[in-house]
Design a protein around this motif. Structure first.
Motif, mmCIF file in Angstrom:
data_model
loop_
_atom_site.group_PDB
_atom_site.id
_atom_site.type_symbol
_atom_site.label_atom_id
_atom_site.label_comp_id
_atom_site.label_asym_id
_atom_site.label_seq_id
_atom_site.Cartn_x
_atom_site.Cartn_y
_atom_site.Cartn_z
ATOM 1 N N LYS A 42 -70.496 -8.877 10.750
ATOM 2 C CA LYS A 42 -71.196 -9.868 11.576
ATOM 3 C C LYS A 42 -72.536 -10.256 10.952
ATOM 4 C CE LYS A 42 -72.764 -10.492 16.396
ATOM 5 N NZ LYS A 42 -74.192 -10.792 16.178
ATOM 6 N N HIS A 43 -73.318 -9.275 10.558
ATOM 7 C CA HIS A 43 -74.620 -9.551 9.973
ATOM 8 C C HIS A 43 -74.481 -10.331 8.665
ATOM 9 C CE1 HIS A 43 -76.277 -5.846 12.316
ATOM 10 N NE2 HIS A 43 -76.272 -6.933 13.052
ATOM 11 N N TYR A 44 -73.478 -9.976 7.870
ATOM 12 C CA TYR A 44 -73.259 -10.680 6.598
ATOM 13 C C TYR A 44 -72.900 -12.147 6.840
ATOM 14 C CZ TYR A 44 -71.087 -12.094 2.201
ATOM 15 O OH TYR A 44 -70.754 -12.783 1.055
ATOM 16 N N VAL A 45 -71.970 -12.384 7.746
ATOM 17 C CA VAL A 45 -71.533 -13.754 8.027
ATOM 18 C C VAL A 45 -72.692 -14.584 8.571
ATOM 19 C CG1 VAL A 45 -70.023 -15.181 9.474
ATOM 20 C CG2 VAL A 45 -69.112 -13.124 8.365
ATOM 21 N N GLU A 46 -73.453 -14.018 9.496
ATOM 22 C CA GLU A 46 -74.565 -14.758 10.087
ATOM 23 C C GLU A 46 -75.682 -14.996 9.075
ATOM 24 O OE1 GLU A 46 -75.656 -12.558 13.564
ATOM 25 O OE2 GLU A 46 -73.980 -13.357 14.759
ATOM 26 N N ALA A 47 -75.931 -14.015 8.205
ATOM 27 C CA ALA A 47 -76.972 -14.178 7.185
ATOM 28 C C ALA A 47 -76.621 -15.277 6.189
ATOM 29 C CB ALA A 47 -77.192 -12.857 6.445
ATOM 30 N N ASN A 48 -75.334 -15.580 6.081
ATOM 31 C CA ASN A 48 -74.882 -16.632 5.171
ATOM 32 C C ASN A 48 -74.555 -17.936 5.901
ATOM 33 O OD1 ASN A 48 -74.461 -15.553 2.193
ATOM 34 N ND2 ASN A 48 -73.990 -13.873 3.594
ATOM 35 N N GLY A 49 -75.123 -18.084 7.088
ATOM 36 C CA GLY A 49 -75.030 -19.355 7.796
ATOM 37 C C GLY A 49 -73.953 -19.450 8.842
ATOM 38 N N GLY A 50 -73.134 -18.399 9.008
ATOM 39 C CA GLY A 50 -72.032 -18.453 9.966
ATOM 40 C C GLY A 50 -72.452 -18.038 11.357
#
Length: 437
Positions: free
Chosen positions: A403-411
């Motif tokens: 979740k954190h990875y996806v959100e950090a990349n704009g998702g």
């Protein structure tokens, strides 16, 4: 004339450098391919001694072991082979590789380390919970004081009707949301069909991709995906205990779309078939790949069914199919969200239990209190801990990292298309816990 000769000399040198680098990259890649074959064949042999080790295999048929397993695990032979593969991976020069190949090598090394660790554990080596999680899953489990969960329980206490303990009142309240066994097939087919439709609106999956669903009993888990290769899965749902309405979407997305089924199909399509990275033709369960697999499968539920959309679909489609009253749906959903905040309590209980600090009975009692399980379900969960040990971190810690990875990349929630895009890239490429940070 001198300028021309000098120019030709520079061009010749640059070509030679480029050619040498290209040859080095090709040689490293070929070497990695050779190591991948050895790794896969060795894992397949190791899987003869523990059926849980190889979760999926869709590589060459001729790589499967022909000789039956020996009576005693030849641990030293396995360790020697895995360690040699590891040493040869470490000896390769990453500077001669593309960024893609460097990620491949890094992930490969972590997978081999997990294989070495698993053999040592099969040999009798004892590891504490956190050390085991680090070596097998490349992850560092967080620590929570139980007081943190006590405050969440207090909030749940205020929302639940009735009298008695929180667990007792939850059991009573939840009964009205149980899917009748006669309607399980209909409800699950509807949930999977919707999850599949939503996923295929964003991802180009193999044309032949498909699955078969079965209901089974006497298992330590609630659902399981057996990926068979060529875009095909067997999805099994355990009916030992009551199945409640929210589990339809949970399991449809986690085991199917865009969870395990899609993850394995994309790895097979992009890494095995297109790039020829044969180490991905095998999925070793006790490895860093599992943290991404379980974490992405749990996060994938929210990708396919954002909060408002999920509840709307459940009320309009799944509740009626199950013959359930929708009048309490919003309240039930709100309580479920609160209970979800207790999830990491299970990790704390598993750590205490597996480190020998509490008994099975105590662990079960704590699961009743902090995860609101019925006692028989809590005891089943301790059997899961016995069998899979620190694997429990992959579901919640894995979800948080993804979740954190996806959100950090704009998702983010307000960019759902970008979320699907980043999530697909994560599923389609080498990733492990430390690589997501």
């Amino acid at each position: 004339m001198k300028k021309y000769l000098l120019l030709m000399l520079v061009v010749s040198c640059c070509w030679a450098c480029t050619s040498t680098k290209t040859e080095d990259t090709a040689q490293a890649n070929a070497s990695m391919n050779e190591l991948a074959e050895r790794y896969v064949k060795t894992l397949l042999k190791l899987g003869q001694y523990d059926s849980d080790i190889v979760d999926a295999y869709y590589g060459p048929e001729e790589w499967k072991p022909v000789a039956p397993a020996e009576d005693t695990l030849p641990a030293e032979e396995f360790l020697k082979e895995f360690m040699q593969i590891q040493q040869q991976l470490m000896a390769q020069n990453p500077e001669s590789m593309t960024a893609d190949e460097q990620r491949r090598r890094l992930m490969f090394r972590k997978q081999v380390l997990a294989a070495i660790t698993k053999v040592e554990m099969m040999q009798g080596k004892k590891l504490d919970f956190d050390e085991e999680a680090k070596l097998l899953y490349d992850a560092e489990p967080p620590h929570f004081e139980l007081a943190h969960f006590d405050s969440i329980l207090s909030a749940i206490d205020q929302q639940l009707p009735g009298k008695g303990s929180i667990a007792e009142r939850w059991d009573t309240y939840r009964e009205k949301f149980e899917i009748p066994k006669a309607k399980l097939d209909t409800v699950f087919k509807a949930a999977i069909a919707e999850a599949r439709k939503r996923t295929k609106a964003h991802y180009k999956l193999p044309e032949q991709e498909n699955f078969k669903m079965e209901f089974v009993t006497d298992k330590a888990w609630s659902g399981y995906n057996y990926y068979k290769g060529n875009g095909y899965s067997l999805i099994q749902i355990n009916t030992d205990f009551p199945i409640y309405i929210e589990r339809a979407i949970d399991l449809a997305s986690h085991e199917g779309y865009p969870g395990h089924h899609v993850f394995n199909a994309l790895l097979e399509q992009n890494l095995v078939n297109k790039k020829g990275w044969k180490e991905y033709s095998i999925y070793p369960l006790f490895s860093p790949q599992s943290l991404i697999a379980e974490g992405s499968a749990n996060y994938g539920i929210d990708v396919a069914f954002p909060a408002g959309e999920r509840l709307a679909f459940e009320k309009s489609v799944l509740f009626p199919l199950a013959g359930l009253d929708t009048s309490e749906a919003e309240r039930y959903d709100a309580i479920l969200k609160k209970i979800g905040q207790l999830d990491f309590a299970g990790n704390e209980i598993a750590r205490l239990y597996l480190n020998g600090e509490i008994s099975r009975e105590k662990a079960a009692d704590m699961l009743v209190k902090y995860n609101l399980y019925k006692k028989d379900k809590a005891l089943q969960r301790t059997r899961f801990m016995d069998k899979y040990r620190s694997y429990v971190i992959n579901y919640n810690l894995g979800k948080d990292l993804v979740k954190h990875y996806v959100e950090a990349n704009g998702g983010t929630d307000d960019h759902p298309e970008k979320r699907w895009e980043v999530f697909r890239d994560l599923l389609s490429n080498p990733n492990t816990a430390s690589m997501l940070k």
